[in-house]
Design a protein around this motif. Structure first.
Motif, PDB file in Angstrom:
ATOM      1  N   LEU A   1      55.321  49.413  37.296  1.00 38.95           N
ATOM      2  CA  LEU A   1      55.305  48.662  38.138  1.00 38.95           C
ATOM      3  C   LEU A   1      57.053  47.764  37.304  1.00 38.95           C
ATOM      4  CD1 LEU A   1      52.158  48.032  39.450  1.00 38.95           C
ATOM      5  CD2 LEU A   1      53.755  48.791  40.383  1.00 38.95           C
ATOM      6  N   ILE A   2      56.573  47.295  36.010  1.00 36.60           N
ATOM      7  CA  ILE A   2      57.277  46.262  35.458  1.00 36.60           C
ATOM      8  C   ILE A   2      59.031  47.188  35.345  1.00 36.60           C
ATOM      9  CG2 ILE A   2      57.424  44.905  33.377  1.00 36.60           C
ATOM     10  CD1 ILE A   2      54.815  45.142  33.736  1.00 36.60           C
TER      11      ILE A   2
ATOM     12  N   LEU B   1      56.223  37.642  30.164  1.00 34.58           N
ATOM     13  CA  LEU B   1      54.847  37.372  31.680  1.00 34.58           C
ATOM     14  C   LEU B   1      54.684  36.901  33.145  1.00 34.58           C
ATOM     15  CD1 LEU B   1      52.535  34.343  29.014  1.00 34.58           C
ATOM     16  CD2 LEU B   1      52.125  36.692  29.487  1.00 34.58           C
ATOM     17  N   THR B   2      56.668  36.596  33.177  1.00 34.74           N
ATOM     18  CA  THR B   2      56.447  36.011  34.854  1.00 34.74           C
ATOM     19  C   THR B   2      56.932  37.339  35.164  1.00 34.74           C
ATOM     20  OG1 THR B   2      57.301  34.344  34.466  1.00 34.74           O
ATOM     21  CG2 THR B   2      59.128  34.929  35.934  1.00 34.74           C
ATOM     22  N   ARG B   3      57.022  38.277  35.191  1.00 34.98           N
ATOM     23  CA  ARG B   3      57.618  40.228  34.695  1.00 34.98           C
ATOM     24  C   ARG B   3      56.651  41.039  35.322  1.00 34.98           C
ATOM     25  NH1 ARG B   3      61.881  39.534  31.366  1.00 34.98           N
ATOM     26  NH2 ARG B   3      61.271  40.629  30.089  1.00 34.98           N
ATOM     27  N   ILE B   4      54.976  40.498  34.560  1.00 30.49           N
ATOM     28  CA  ILE B   4      54.182  41.463  34.018  1.00 30.49           C
ATOM     29  C   ILE B   4      53.158  40.521  35.624  1.00 30.49           C
ATOM     30  CG2 ILE B   4      51.814  40.832  33.188  1.00 30.49           C
ATOM     31  CD1 ILE B   4      53.184  41.484  30.767  1.00 30.49           C
TER      32      ILE B   4
ATOM     33  N   ARG C   1      55.026  39.087  38.068  1.00 25.06           N
ATOM     34  CA  ARG C   1      55.433  39.755  38.625  1.00 25.06           C
ATOM     35  C   ARG C   1      55.308  41.167  40.010  1.00 25.06           C
ATOM     36  NH1 ARG C   1      60.832  39.227  37.674  1.00 25.06           N
ATOM     37  NH2 ARG C   1      59.987  37.203  37.948  1.00 25.06           N
ATOM     38  N   ALA C   2      54.774  41.740  38.499  1.00 22.26           N
ATOM     39  CA  ALA C   2      54.431  43.038  39.264  1.00 22.26           C
ATOM     40  C   ALA C   2      52.856  42.978  40.214  1.00 22.26           C
ATOM     41  CB  ALA C   2      54.166  44.300  37.974  1.00 22.26           C
ATOM     42  N   LEU C   3      51.850  42.331  38.906  1.00 21.98           N
ATOM     43  CA  LEU C   3      50.274  42.077  39.552  1.00 21.98           C
ATOM     44  C   LEU C   3      50.352  40.830  40.808  1.00 21.98           C
ATOM     45  CD1 LEU C   3      49.451  42.069  36.388  1.00 21.98           C
ATOM     46  CD2 LEU C   3      48.541  43.835  37.698  1.00 21.98           C
ATOM     47  N   ASP C   4      51.508  40.337  41.116  1.00 23.10           N
ATOM     48  CA  ASP C   4      51.533  39.496  41.923  1.00 23.10           C
ATOM     49  C   ASP C   4      50.396  38.222  42.460  1.00 23.10           C
ATOM     50  OD1 ASP C   4      52.274  38.065  44.426  1.00 23.10           O
ATOM     51  OD2 ASP C   4      50.811  39.436  45.984  1.00 23.10           O
TER      52      ASP C   4
END
Length: 362
Positions: free
Chosen positions: A37-38, A61-64, A66-69
């Protein structure tokens, strides 16, 4: 080997977090599913973050998140909270092999002895150890961070260590290290490497810095410096509209190092520079023509290096400039062109790594 050292069975877990918890809560039972997802965080790097073996950067952390909403802050833990137990948190990530106190003790003593040896002889720079003793920077970093005991290093590394310490073989090296510890010569470094309370303090500081950097990335007023001050219980400095000047330091040393020697030159600090930021003249184009010798970089010890950027690594009383990237194992790595070398930044003491946040070209 001495058996009165305070050892930390959780020393490898420097960044407890909620990545695994949040991943599973959102129905992703396998880390690979989150990695897919990332997309732009290598799987090995993501695994090290989830396991707490490396400190994630704010952008990661921001990208992780975002993938988890979810908000990025939802991935962070309060390690000072009542009821938090690092051993319980780390249980899912432990290797199948049992933690061996004897191996850990020997690894810590070896790391401390090598740090003392280099502290006594400032000529034993990273470049010299690589060139003259056959001890590459990556291996040096792993030894100084107590990743393995003496008997688990290969014969070439053991031979290099014996040359560094000036002994005839491994038994003599073991005797020397034991004698140094019993004389109290290694005590300070042993505590720095293995004391659980120092590990906890460093973890709290890193997480506090990340919280504030995440706020800054989201448009808030805070800076990483404020987080560090908050972690130490000291009020953050008030912002000022007046430009701040930094004295330029820098003198060329062997092996591409830059001596922290004050000059008469000054440069204006970027507005985002923290109170400990410093200016460093490049002196030699060790990173290629894009950063010439007469350029001055602004380094900030209160900011984390980012991939694609530059970092200044402290080595004794000198600094080395490196380009920051990932290696094939997902470790954050610093590269230098002249001399050609790579350094595992994840294995270094964060206090010795400063992000380069700006440059001034003459």
């Amino acid at each position: 080997m001495p058996n009165d050292i305070v050892l930390d069975p959780n020393r490898a877990f420097i960044f407890p977090n909620r990545v695994r918890e949040q991943r599973q809560r959102h129905g992703l039972q396998k880390l690979m599913a989150l990695s897919n997802l990332i997309g732009d965080i290598p799987y090995i790097r993501l695994s090290k973050i989830e396991r707490g073996e490396v400190v994630a950067r704010a952008d990661e952390l921001t990208r992780i998140a975002r993938a988890l909403d979810i908000p990025p802050e939802a991935l962070l833990l309060d390690v000072a909270a009542r009821g938090f137990d690092i051993a319980t948190w780390a249980e899912p990530f432990r290797d199948m092999t049992a933690w061996n106190e004897a191996d850990e003790r020997e690894a810590v003593l070896l790391a401390a002895a090598l740090r003392v040896r280099r502290n006594q002889d400032r000529g034993l720079t990273i470049a010299v150890l690589d060139r003259d003793y056959g001890l590459p920077a990556v291996i040096l970093s792993r030894i100084e961070n107590a990743q393995k005991p003496l008997d688990r290093w290969n014969s070439a590394t053991l031979a290099s260590l014996c040359r560094v310490f000036g002994v005839s073989g491994v038994p003599a090296l073991q005797e020397m290290i034991t004698a140094q510890y019993r004389r109290g010569e290694l005590a300070g470094f042993v505590t720095t490497i293995s004391d659980p309370q120092m590990r906890l303090a460093r973890t709290r500081e890193r997480i506090a810095a990340l919280r504030t950097e995440l706020t800054s990335l989201a448009g808030g007023p805070a800076t990483p410096v404020a987080a560090k001050k908050a972690a130490q219980g000291t009020p953050a400095p008030l912002a000022s509209d007046q430009p701040r000047e930094l004295r330029v330091h820098g003198a060329p040393l062997a092996g591409g190092l830059i001596g922290f020697t004050a000059t008469d030159d000054r440069v204006e600090a970027p507005s985002r520079a923290g109170p400990r930021a410093f200016a460093l003249r490049v002196c030699r184009a060790t990173l290629g023509a894009g950063l010439p010798a007469n350029a001055v970089v602004i380094a900030d010890p209160d900011r984390l290096p980012t991939v694609g950027g530059l970092a200044a690594i402290r080595t004794g009383d000198a600094y080395r400039l490196v380009t920051v990237t990932f290696d094939r194992n997902g470790a954050t790595t610093g590269y230098s062109v002249t001399p050609d070398m790579e350094i595992n930044l994840d294995a270094l003491d964060p206090a010795d790594v400063a992000a380069v946040i700006g440059a001034v070209f003459a």
